[in-house]
Design a protein around this motif. Structure first.
Motif, PDB file in Angstrom:
ATOM      1  N   ALA A  11      -3.784  13.331  -2.870  1.00  0.00           N
ATOM      2  CA  ALA A  11      -2.587  12.552  -3.171  1.00  0.00           C
ATOM      3  C   ALA A  11      -2.893  11.132  -3.642  1.00  0.00           C
ATOM      4  O   ALA A  11      -1.984  10.418  -4.063  1.00  0.00           O
ATOM      5  CB  ALA A  11      -1.689  12.498  -1.932  1.00  0.00           C
ATOM      6  N   LEU A  12      -4.154  10.722  -3.603  1.00  0.00           N
ATOM      7  CA  LEU A  12      -4.509   9.351  -3.964  1.00  0.00           C
ATOM      8  C   LEU A  12      -4.678   9.199  -5.471  1.00  0.00           C
ATOM      9  O   LEU A  12      -5.264  10.056  -6.130  1.00  0.00           O
ATOM     10  CB  LEU A  12      -5.812   8.942  -3.274  1.00  0.00           C
ATOM     11  CG  LEU A  12      -5.813   8.905  -1.756  1.00  0.00           C
ATOM     12  CD1 LEU A  12      -7.204   8.556  -1.243  1.00  0.00           C
ATOM     13  CD2 LEU A  12      -4.794   7.920  -1.240  1.00  0.00           C
ATOM     14  N   MET A  52       0.830  -1.181   0.000  1.00  0.00           N
ATOM     15  CA  MET A  52       0.000   0.000   0.000  1.00  0.00           C
ATOM     16  C   MET A  52       0.876   1.246   0.000  1.00  0.00           C
ATOM     17  O   MET A  52       1.935   1.262   0.609  1.00  0.00           O
ATOM     18  CB  MET A  52      -0.897  -0.004   1.230  1.00  0.00           C
ATOM     19  CG  MET A  52      -2.029  -1.001   1.137  1.00  0.00           C
ATOM     20  SD  MET A  52      -3.134  -0.869   2.532  1.00  0.00           S
ATOM     21  CE  MET A  52      -2.520  -2.230   3.501  1.00  0.00           C
ATOM     22  N   SER A  53       0.388   2.255  -0.654  1.00  0.00           N
ATOM     23  CA  SER A  53       1.167   3.476  -0.772  1.00  0.00           C
ATOM     24  C   SER A  53       1.106   4.292   0.526  1.00  0.00           C
ATOM     25  O   SER A  53       0.202   4.141   1.343  1.00  0.00           O
ATOM     26  CB  SER A  53       0.658   4.318  -1.932  1.00  0.00           C
ATOM     27  OG  SER A  53      -0.617   4.835  -1.623  1.00  0.00           O
ATOM     28  N   GLN A  54       2.066   5.161   0.660  1.00  0.00           N
ATOM     29  CA  GLN A  54       2.111   6.023   1.843  1.00  0.00           C
ATOM     30  C   GLN A  54       0.913   6.971   1.882  1.00  0.00           C
ATOM     31  O   GLN A  54       0.358   7.240   2.942  1.00  0.00           O
ATOM     32  CB  GLN A  54       3.428   6.816   1.854  1.00  0.00           C
ATOM     33  CG  GLN A  54       3.628   7.632   3.094  1.00  0.00           C
ATOM     34  CD  GLN A  54       3.803   6.772   4.334  1.00  0.00           C
ATOM     35  OE1 GLN A  54       4.204   5.610   4.258  1.00  0.00           O
ATOM     36  NE2 GLN A  54       3.502   7.316   5.480  1.00  0.00           N
ATOM     37  N   SER A  55       0.501   7.464   0.712  1.00  0.00           N
ATOM     38  CA  SER A  55      -0.648   8.374   0.680  1.00  0.00           C
ATOM     39  C   SER A  55      -1.931   7.670   1.105  1.00  0.00           C
ATOM     40  O   SER A  55      -2.780   8.259   1.772  1.00  0.00           O
ATOM     41  CB  SER A  55      -0.805   8.984  -0.710  1.00  0.00           C
ATOM     42  OG  SER A  55      -0.967   7.967  -1.680  1.00  0.00           O
ATOM     43  N   PHE A  56      -2.076   6.396   0.746  1.00  0.00           N
ATOM     44  CA  PHE A  56      -3.241   5.632   1.187  1.00  0.00           C
ATOM     45  C   PHE A  56      -3.226   5.449   2.696  1.00  0.00           C
ATOM     46  O   PHE A  56      -4.245   5.601   3.366  1.00  0.00           O
ATOM     47  CB  PHE A  56      -3.291   4.269   0.494  1.00  0.00           C
ATOM     48  CG  PHE A  56      -4.370   3.370   1.035  1.00  0.00           C
ATOM     49  CD1 PHE A  56      -5.696   3.585   0.707  1.00  0.00           C
ATOM     50  CD2 PHE A  56      -4.062   2.317   1.879  1.00  0.00           C
ATOM     51  CE1 PHE A  56      -6.695   2.770   1.206  1.00  0.00           C
ATOM     52  CE2 PHE A  56      -5.050   1.502   2.374  1.00  0.00           C
ATOM     53  CZ  PHE A  56      -6.371   1.725   2.040  1.00  0.00           C
ATOM     54  N   LYS A  57      -2.071   5.142   3.243  1.00  0.00           N
ATOM     55  CA  LYS A  57      -1.959   4.952   4.690  1.00  0.00           C
ATOM     56  C   LYS A  57      -2.287   6.241   5.447  1.00  0.00           C
ATOM     57  O   LYS A  57      -2.953   6.201   6.485  1.00  0.00           O
ATOM     58  CB  LYS A  57      -0.556   4.473   5.056  1.00  0.00           C
ATOM     59  CG  LYS A  57      -0.276   3.061   4.605  1.00  0.00           C
ATOM     60  CD  LYS A  57       1.141   2.674   4.936  1.00  0.00           C
ATOM     61  CE  LYS A  57       1.484   1.314   4.388  1.00  0.00           C
ATOM     62  NZ  LYS A  57       2.880   0.934   4.669  1.00  0.00           N
TER      63      LYS A  57
END
Length: 97
Positions: free
Chosen positions: A35-36, A1-6
């Motif tokens: 950012a998503l 998972m991406s940092q922006s999702f987290k």
């Protein structure tokens, strides 16, 4: 998972866990949406569908106050959730792994 999702997941979890709606946290959650990418936005709407199903009854209203388009995606994803929160078994279950 991406940092922006987290980061978006963390912001929305904080927003949904509060006893009362907090506009500053809603603004913080809205800021993470930019950012998503499409994949992460879909993943977030599915995660929020589960969260609105199991958390407080005001969860969907709070999501609507943050972003109407995201709320529509959550409603659509929520309609596809399994009945009773458990996946339906299609056909005869396998007896072996």
């Amino acid at each position: 998972m991406s940092q922006s999702f987290k980061l978006a997941q963390r912001a929305f979890a904080t927003l949904l866990d509060r006893a009362q709606f907090d506009a500053s946290q809603a603004l913080a959650a809205r800021g993470t949406l930019a950012a998503l990418d499409r994949v992460d936005a879909g993943r977030l709407s599915r995660w929020l569908a589960w969260q609105s199903h199991v958390r407080n009854p005001q969860a969907l209203t709070r999501i609507e106050r943050v972003d109407q388009r995201l709320a529509a995606g959550v409603v659509h994803a929520r309609a596809r959730l399994p009945v009773g929160g458990r996946p339906a078994v299609s056909g005869t279950p396998r007896r072996t792994a």
